[in-house]
Design an enzyme around this catalytic site. Structure first.
Site, PDB file in Angstrom:
ATOM      1  N   HIS A 123       0.831  -1.205   0.000  1.00 45.74           N
ATOM      2  CA  HIS A 123       0.000   0.000   0.000  1.00 45.74           C
ATOM      3  C   HIS A 123       0.863   1.252   0.000  1.00 45.74           C
ATOM      4  O   HIS A 123       0.637   2.183  -0.772  1.00 45.74           O
ATOM      5  CB  HIS A 123      -0.923  -0.011   1.218  1.00 45.74           C
ATOM      6  CG  HIS A 123      -1.602   1.301   1.468  1.00 45.74           C
ATOM      7  ND1 HIS A 123      -2.784   1.656   0.863  1.00 45.74           N
ATOM      8  CD2 HIS A 123      -1.256   2.357   2.259  1.00 45.74           C
ATOM      9  CE1 HIS A 123      -3.139   2.867   1.258  1.00 45.74           C
ATOM     10  NE2 HIS A 123      -2.226   3.323   2.106  1.00 45.74           N
ATOM     11  N   HIS A 128       1.346   5.069  -2.626  1.00 49.05           N
ATOM     12  CA  HIS A 128       1.685   6.463  -2.321  1.00 49.05           C
ATOM     13  C   HIS A 128       2.991   6.970  -2.932  1.00 49.05           C
ATOM     14  O   HIS A 128       3.070   8.132  -3.335  1.00 49.05           O
ATOM     15  CB  HIS A 128       1.755   6.655  -0.808  1.00 49.05           C
ATOM     16  CG  HIS A 128       0.431   6.591  -0.129  1.00 49.05           C
ATOM     17  ND1 HIS A 128      -0.581   7.500  -0.368  1.00 49.05           N
ATOM     18  CD2 HIS A 128      -0.063   5.717   0.785  1.00 49.05           C
ATOM     19  CE1 HIS A 128      -1.640   7.193   0.370  1.00 49.05           C
ATOM     20  NE2 HIS A 128      -1.351   6.114   1.074  1.00 49.05           N
ATOM     21  N   SER A 187      -3.897   0.972  -4.503  1.00 53.13           N
ATOM     22  CA  SER A 187      -3.347  -0.291  -4.007  1.00 53.13           C
ATOM     23  C   SER A 187      -4.407  -1.370  -3.874  1.00 53.13           C
ATOM     24  O   SER A 187      -4.132  -2.463  -3.385  1.00 53.13           O
ATOM     25  CB  SER A 187      -2.655  -0.069  -2.654  1.00 53.13           C
ATOM     26  OG  SER A 187      -3.550   0.488  -1.704  1.00 53.13           O
TER      27      SER A 187
END
Length: 261
Positions: A123, A128, A187
């Site tokens: 994730h 990000h 994600s």
């Protein structure tokens, strides 16, 4: 962000920031990244896809924090910081305020490929880090950390809401239509498709006061997403008195939930 409890434990890192992963854990990464690269290809925003190219993520193994940091430092001066599975808000804001993005060094189990409530290294890195190569996105995240570091508990609750509807679950317009930029969406195979294509979803123009007044749940597909016109909107927030806006939102009160309570 921090979560109340976790069944995962982060991997320790050595003096060079390197964690040791098992073959099974590397296989999980491989499965996740190979299928998600296909899903985001025509659904992620251009800035994210450019970041994917810059990071040049490995496919066969979990990337190490130092190698991601090297690419981020060159692009925007950010770095990845290995952390335990859960960290307090104070630590979270401190890291962002110092341009260090926290990444728990564990990866989800094979039976949890499709959904994990807490943020794992897939994730954090896949969701990000690509956009942390974008100056406007990176500067907003830095400013957000500085604000949170000095905010009180009540203000932090609404700062968390802003983060949720932007950095985690934001949508954005581009020349080809609606695209995803939120890491919580990117994600997730299911939510990447759902957020753009499900007819039941509300996709609202981004308005910071609406965002601050909109409640959310972390354990469901989101019924509401806010849409940026461009990343300059996030950058412009760095020159806004967000705490004053938060206080105004607190006075006005939050909207009724759009999900079952």
């Amino acid at each position: 962000m921090s979560y109340k409890q976790s069944t995962y434990v982060s991997k320790p890192v050595d003096a060079n920031g390197i964690a040791q992963y098992t073959d099974e854990e590397n296989d999980v990464w491989h499965t996740l990244i190979m299928r998600q690269l296909k899903v985001v290809e025509n659904r992620a925003c251009d800035e994210y896809l450019h970041g994917i190219e810059l990071l040049n993520l490995p496919k066969e193994r979990i990337p190490q924090c130092p190698e991601i940091s090297k690419a981020l430092l060159e692009a925007t001066g950010w770095a990845l910081e290995p952390v335990p599975a859960l960290i307090p808000f104070e630590k979270f804001f401190y890291l962002l305020a110092n341009r260090r993005f926290p990444a728990a060094t564990f990866i989800r189990r094979p039976e949890e490929l499709d959904y994990l409530q807490e943020p794992d290294i897939f994730h954090e890195i896949f969701g990000h880090c690509p956009l942390l190569t974008n100056p406007a996105y990176a500067e907003f995240t830095h400013m957000y950390g500085k604000l949170g570091l000095n905010a009180n508990k009540e203000d932090r609750a609404l700062l968390a809401r802003l983060y949720w509807f932007t950095i985690e679950f934001g949508l954005i317009k581009n020349k080809n239509g609606l695209r995803v930029y939120g890491g919580g969406i990117l994600s997730s195979k299911g939510e990447t498709i759902y957020s753009l294509e499900d007819p039941s979803v509300q996709r609202k123009p981004f308005d910071v006061m609406d965002v601050l007044r909109t409640p959310y749940r972390i354990d469901i597909m989101q019924p509401i997403y806010f849409v940026l016109n461009n990343f300059d909107t996030l950058y412009d927030l760095t020159n806004t008195d967000l705490i004053a806006l938060i206080r105004k939102a607190q006075e006005l009160g939050e909207y009724a939930p759009s999900y079952p309570t």
